[in-house]
Write an enzyme that holds these catalytic residues in place. Sequence first.
Site, PDB file in Angstrom:
ATOM      1  N   GLU A   1       0.805  -1.225   0.000  1.00 15.65           N
ATOM      2  CA  GLU A   1       0.000   0.000   0.000  1.00 15.65           C
ATOM      3  C   GLU A   1       0.836   1.272   0.000  1.00 15.65           C
ATOM      4  O   GLU A   1       0.818   2.061   0.961  1.00 15.65           O
ATOM      5  CB  GLU A   1      -0.943  -0.017   1.203  1.00 15.65           C
ATOM      6  CG  GLU A   1      -1.846  -1.202   1.212  1.00 15.65           C
ATOM      7  CD  GLU A   1      -2.965  -1.077   2.218  1.00 15.65           C
ATOM      8  OE1 GLU A   1      -3.089  -0.051   2.886  1.00 15.65           O
ATOM      9  OE2 GLU A   1      -3.733  -2.042   2.329  1.00 15.65           O
TER      10      GLU A   1
ATOM     11  N   GLU B   1      -5.425  -8.632   0.887  1.00 12.02           N
ATOM     12  CA  GLU B   1      -6.066  -8.272   2.148  1.00 12.02           C
ATOM     13  C   GLU B   1      -7.540  -7.976   1.925  1.00 12.02           C
ATOM     14  O   GLU B   1      -7.873  -7.213   1.015  1.00 12.02           O
ATOM     15  CB  GLU B   1      -5.450  -7.022   2.794  1.00 12.02           C
ATOM     16  CG  GLU B   1      -4.091  -7.189   3.369  1.00 12.02           C
ATOM     17  CD  GLU B   1      -3.597  -5.913   4.023  1.00 12.02           C
ATOM     18  OE1 GLU B   1      -4.438  -5.080   4.440  1.00 12.02           O
ATOM     19  OE2 GLU B   1      -2.369  -5.718   4.074  1.00 12.02           O
TER      20      GLU B   1
END
Length: 460
Positions: free
Chosen positions: A168, A363
């Site tokens: 991320e 995720e």
Amino acid sequence: MTSFERTFPDGFLWGAATASFQIEGATTEDGRLPSIWDTFCEVEGNVANKDTGDPACDHYHRVDEDVALMSDLGLDVYRFSIAWPRVLPTGTGTVNQPGIDFYDRLVDRLLDHGIRPVATLYHWDLPQALDDRGGWLNRDVAAWFEEYTAVSVGALGDRVKHWTTLNEPWCSSILSYSIGNHAPGHHDTLEGMIAAHHLMLAHGTAVPVIRELCPDGEASITLNPTYVWGPENGDEHDADAVRRADNALNGLFFGPIFHGAYPDGMIEDTAHLTDHAFIQDGDLETISAPLDNLGVNNYFPTRVRAARDGEDGSNPMPGCDGVIELAPQGPLTAMGWEQSPKSHQLIIERSARESGLPIYITENGSAWEDTVSDDGAVHDPERVNYLHEHLGAVADAIEGGTDVRGYFAWSLLDNFEWAYGYDKRFGIIHVDYDTQKRTIKDSGLEYAQIIANEHARTRG
Ligand code: GCO
């Protein structure tokens, strides 16, 4: 028995994910030096309850127990991150062998249980010593990351065959340097854009190292794209707000990494901030190094509109002046996040189109107020429902032709949820932080049943 009846392709991989700073604890043990999150936790107000990376889940001392739990769940794969400050405590130079030894033990234990390790090189715990030298704002960070990648892949690449460079980068740049909610906690729109560029440059610099040191392995990056919705009113200003938000949330990374260029309008929309001199010749070619797959972390959609005349439209995200983020639409999780399996499907499909790569959902999960019942169980029906709905969205994307090859539940264990500290629980396994007792929640038992059914159906 499970009521979940959707099916997945043969070879679909079932996993769970964690991150070093969120579960390991032992922040001052065996040579590890502080990261920017250790520093960030020490500043009053940055993290709920002034929680820190200790004890977390004390995973540093509980590898055998935790890998056995993964085996009990029937996982095919386990995604973890390597702590840069354990391996290279000052960021570069001297390797800390006890740090390497820890990941050696983890990888060997996973393989003993037939679980494939998936390693994230950077999940936000930058050595503080490198932040002291400018951190992600210093273009030299690409070389520092290259050195760290060589040490890590050199040590583990004989057994770890799935490497993702960054987790991320949007959080490591925009959330951390522009919005300021994450370490190092700056509040400068331009810094976020510069950090994003240097993160992607570090990523592109690391890919050839992975290719050289793990020639039979796969290289990827893990992004957290979000589907951006605007009012369906045909208003051109609202449509432009969606474009700007989508650039700052998604295109800022999709563009350079997969198209070798910043997304349409991004440079013009930020011309008032910078001459973009930080984007140097050859950078975009380095950044767009070919990859084998794309990791997608996604939990919720984003809703925006344009600021109306006289309304305060200030927004710290680059190119987002005049963009107002709207409240999520219920039902919400304990994080206040919107539950939208439809947006999950849409952003998975978008990610596949943008990248042209196979997708892993690296995720997805939800936080709820969990408690241990008198019978010792953790009944979490909301998390089970979220799991069913979002696995259903993944199945819909696959049935629509998108190449999705695996799903990693976030998270294996309740853990340190960044600025929320230990207040928010995402685990499919409950952790009592006082006793470190692990309890598989109903959601974990459900996930294990789904996995067992899929294994039986596809592997006989
Ligand atoms: C992220 C991080 C995880 C978080 C999880 C819940 O996606 O933000 O990868 O570390 O804990 O997403 O917020």
